[in-house]
Structure formats: structure tokens, C-alpha cells
Write a protein that holds these residues in place. Sequence first.
Motif, PDB file in Angstrom:
ATOM      1  N   THR A 122      58.603   8.127 -12.728  1.00  0.00           N
ATOM      2  CA  THR A 122      57.386   8.889 -13.009  1.00  0.00           C
ATOM      3  C   THR A 122      56.121   8.057 -12.843  1.00  0.00           C
ATOM      4  N   VAL A 123      56.248   6.842 -12.349  1.00  0.00           N
ATOM      5  CA  VAL A 123      55.088   5.958 -12.229  1.00  0.00           C
ATOM      6  C   VAL A 123      54.126   6.474 -11.165  1.00  0.00           C
ATOM      7  N   GLU A 124      52.845   6.550 -11.548  1.00  0.00           N
ATOM      8  CA  GLU A 124      51.788   6.880 -10.597  1.00  0.00           C
ATOM      9  C   GLU A 124      50.939   5.624 -10.407  1.00  0.00           C
ATOM     10  N   ASP A 125      50.877   5.143  -9.177  1.00  0.00           N
ATOM     11  CA  ASP A 125      50.140   3.911  -8.901  1.00  0.00           C
ATOM     12  C   ASP A 125      48.637   4.129  -9.003  1.00  0.00           C
ATOM     13  N   GLY A 126      47.925   3.031  -9.241  1.00  0.00           N
ATOM     14  CA  GLY A 126      46.475   3.076  -9.306  1.00  0.00           C
ATOM     15  C   GLY A 126      45.894   1.702  -9.067  1.00  0.00           C
ATOM     16  N   TYR A 127      44.638   1.533  -9.482  1.00  0.00           N
ATOM     17  CA  TYR A 127      43.934   0.267  -9.285  1.00  0.00           C
ATOM     18  C   TYR A 127      43.156  -0.092 -10.543  1.00  0.00           C
ATOM     19  N   PHE A 128      43.249  -1.347 -10.922  1.00  0.00           N
ATOM     20  CA  PHE A 128      42.515  -1.877 -12.069  1.00  0.00           C
ATOM     21  C   PHE A 128      41.340  -2.681 -11.540  1.00  0.00           C
ATOM     22  N   ILE A 129      40.126  -2.265 -11.872  1.00  0.00           N
ATOM     23  CA  ILE A 129      38.908  -2.932 -11.414  1.00  0.00           C
ATOM     24  C   ILE A 129      38.239  -3.543 -12.632  1.00  0.00           C
ATOM     25  N   ALA A 130      37.893  -4.825 -12.539  1.00  0.00           N
ATOM     26  CA  ALA A 130      37.359  -5.494 -13.723  1.00  0.00           C
ATOM     27  C   ALA A 130      36.343  -6.561 -13.364  1.00  0.00           C
ATOM     28  N   GLN A 131      35.415  -6.742 -14.268  1.00  0.00           N
ATOM     29  CA  GLN A 131      34.487  -7.868 -14.208  1.00  0.00           C
ATOM     30  C   GLN A 131      34.451  -8.503 -15.589  1.00  0.00           C
ATOM     31  N   ASN A 132      34.826  -9.769 -15.667  1.00  0.00           N
ATOM     32  CA  ASN A 132      34.767 -10.469 -16.942  1.00  0.00           C
ATOM     33  C   ASN A 132      33.760 -11.609 -16.845  1.00  0.00           C
ATOM     34  N   GLU A 133      33.641 -12.370 -17.904  1.00  0.00           N
ATOM     35  CA  GLU A 133      32.661 -13.446 -17.922  1.00  0.00           C
ATOM     36  C   GLU A 133      33.043 -14.559 -16.949  1.00  0.00           C
ATOM     37  N   ALA A 301      47.653  -1.318  -9.952  1.00  0.00           N
ATOM     38  CA  ALA A 301      47.846  -0.987 -11.358  1.00  0.00           C
ATOM     39  C   ALA A 301      48.782   0.201 -11.515  1.00  0.00           C
ATOM     40  N   VAL A 302      49.142   0.468 -12.745  1.00  0.00           N
ATOM     41  CA  VAL A 302      49.886   1.679 -13.108  1.00  0.00           C
ATOM     42  C   VAL A 302      48.874   2.654 -13.683  1.00  0.00           C
ATOM     43  N   TYR A 303      48.651   3.760 -12.969  1.00  0.00           N
ATOM     44  CA  TYR A 303      47.701   4.727 -13.518  1.00  0.00           C
ATOM     45  C   TYR A 303      48.325   5.490 -14.687  1.00  0.00           C
ATOM     46  N   ARG A 304      49.559   5.932 -14.499  1.00  0.00           N
ATOM     47  CA  ARG A 304      50.243   6.620 -15.590  1.00  0.00           C
ATOM     48  C   ARG A 304      51.741   6.441 -15.432  1.00  0.00           C
ATOM     49  N   VAL A 305      52.478   6.621 -16.533  1.00  0.00           N
ATOM     50  CA  VAL A 305      53.926   6.552 -16.513  1.00  0.00           C
ATOM     51  C   VAL A 305      54.443   7.340 -17.708  1.00  0.00           C
TER      52      VAL A 305
END
Length: 331
Positions: A122-133, A301-305
Motif C-alpha cells: 500500500t506504499v505511495e511514494d513521494g518526496y521529502f523537501i527540507a531546508q535546515n540550518e 519519501a513515503v507519502y502514505r502507507v
Amino acid sequence: MSISSPLGGGDADRDEDRAQIILITGLTLAVLFVAVVLLLNTVIYTENLATRGADAGGAEAIEFRDGVTEDLAGILHREHRNASDGDVFTEFNASAETYAETVADLRARDGVIADVRVRGSTVEDGYFIAQNETESGLRNMTAPDSNAADWTVAGNATRTRNFRMAVDPTSLPESTSGAFTVVADGTTGGTNETWSATLTGEADGNLTVTVENATGTTNETFAPRPDGNHTVDFTAGTVNGEPFDALFWAEAVQTESEPHPPYNIRYENGDAAEGTYHLVVDNRDGGADADHSSRPYVTEAVYRVKVEIGHRTPELTYRDVIRLAPGERDA
């Protein structure tokens, strides 16, 4: 001389009739009393059964489900932040299995059979976008490398979750003219729709969020957190943990109809704010680079599961399937 009735009985017969009426009445009342007692016993038993199911069994199972949902959401977010070039789902699944074993052992001590199982299909793929310090501190909201102030963070997304941003109020202008703005725009039902949230600062360190969509413009001012910064959760609709109803993520842009129409997430005037952020989208075109050394960066990323849970006690057997998509507006 007395004359006897040919039917006989006289007063004795009348006394016998009265006795029979009293006996019948008594039996009738006894039957009625028994019926009332049985009815009351049934009501009391039903109430006790319902109460026992909700309190002793149902409430515990619901608490278990909610706890598992929160814990696995935290694990999923951690795996996204720690991801490099590896398979995020593989890492998440391994962590979830370890978590399930620990939970099963702990619950078994209380006589509970607990089961947590990730549905890989049931995994729906996705993308994790991030900006950290960075080593030098906070960075502005411009595009990676090019420093363009107006740029597309994710293109052709249809769902967005866990979109949180922390901003330094001293980096924000007081006027909405040229202020940093988060924009979601797309086409819904043949109509171009645009949603935006503009962040401006105040002299006292407060933050004003101005939301604009097809229905109009709404703004509200918020005091900073104890550390002086502000946190805006776009998909949860909160500012510093306080609900802001107008901050309804991408209203009229991200729709509930299927298939969901695609839209773009853009930053305008990214040089007018400094801070950190992260979000998960189900699709993207352009935007950040797949490089942890850049700011911002993107990883698969994993969008949902979906996760199956079971909780069995002597009083109740409970099973459910959780759709894990933490930070989604309608999750």
C-alpha cells in the motif's frame, strides 16, 4: 321456619367467590412483578455490557491505535530526515518491525496480544523537501544554488502533508509589499485557482499571516514562541500551535475529488525571510536538488502507507487498518 335456597351455598358461596377473585388478582400481580423484574434485569445487563466493552476493552484498544499512529508517524518523519541515498521505505519498515516487537513484548506483560504490521503493497511514494540550518545559521527561502527569490518548490503535486516552517521574525518586513509568500496554484474544473499565505513581521516581534484565496483576504497576528521564532504549520492550519482557520491549506486548489488536479507550490520573495522548513509531496517537477549538502534538498519519501493493527484481550478482539499520512490536512 327458614327456607333454604335450592342452589345452596348462600353466604359461604359468596365468600368462596371473593377468595377466588383475590387469588386470581394476586397471581396476576405476581406475574406482572416478575415481568418488571426481568425487564429491569435486561436493561441493567445491557448497560453493564456496553460500559464494560467501551471502558475495559474498547477504550484501551482505541488508545493503543492512537498511540501506534503517533509513534509510527514520528518514526516515518525521522527516517525522512535521516535519509541519504537509501530506500526510505526499507528503513521505515525495519524500524516499524522493531517497534512492533517492542510493543508486543510490553503488552504481553499485561495479558494483551498486540500486533502491528506494515502493508508494503500500500506504499505511495513521494518526496521529502527540507531546508535546515547551515553551519552559519539560518538561510533565506530562495532557490538552492541560484538564490532566485521567486521559484517553484514542487511542481505538479496533487497532495501535500507535514508542511511546517520556522521563521525568524527579525528577517521579515513589516509591509506585505515584497514580503515572503507561499503560493499554491493550479487549475480546478477548468478554473485557475490560487491560494497564498504572506508572512510579515511586527516591531514587537509578532508575526502577521495574511491568507488570500478566491473568497477574499484574511489576516491575523501571533505572538512569538519562547525562543522568539514563529512556526507556521500550513497543512495543520496553525501558527505557533494556535489554530488559524483561514490557513486552510491550498483551499480550492488541493481538492478532494479524484483524480486530484495537479498544482504548483511556489515561493515568492524568498529573500525576505529566513528560517527552516520541510514538507512531503506526492509528486514534484523541478524544485530542490537531491543533495543533502544543498539547502534546500529533496529525497525520495513515503507519502502514505497502510498499517494493520490488532489488540486482543479476554474481553475484546480489535483490529483496524491505519492510513499513515502524518500531517495531511484531512488525514
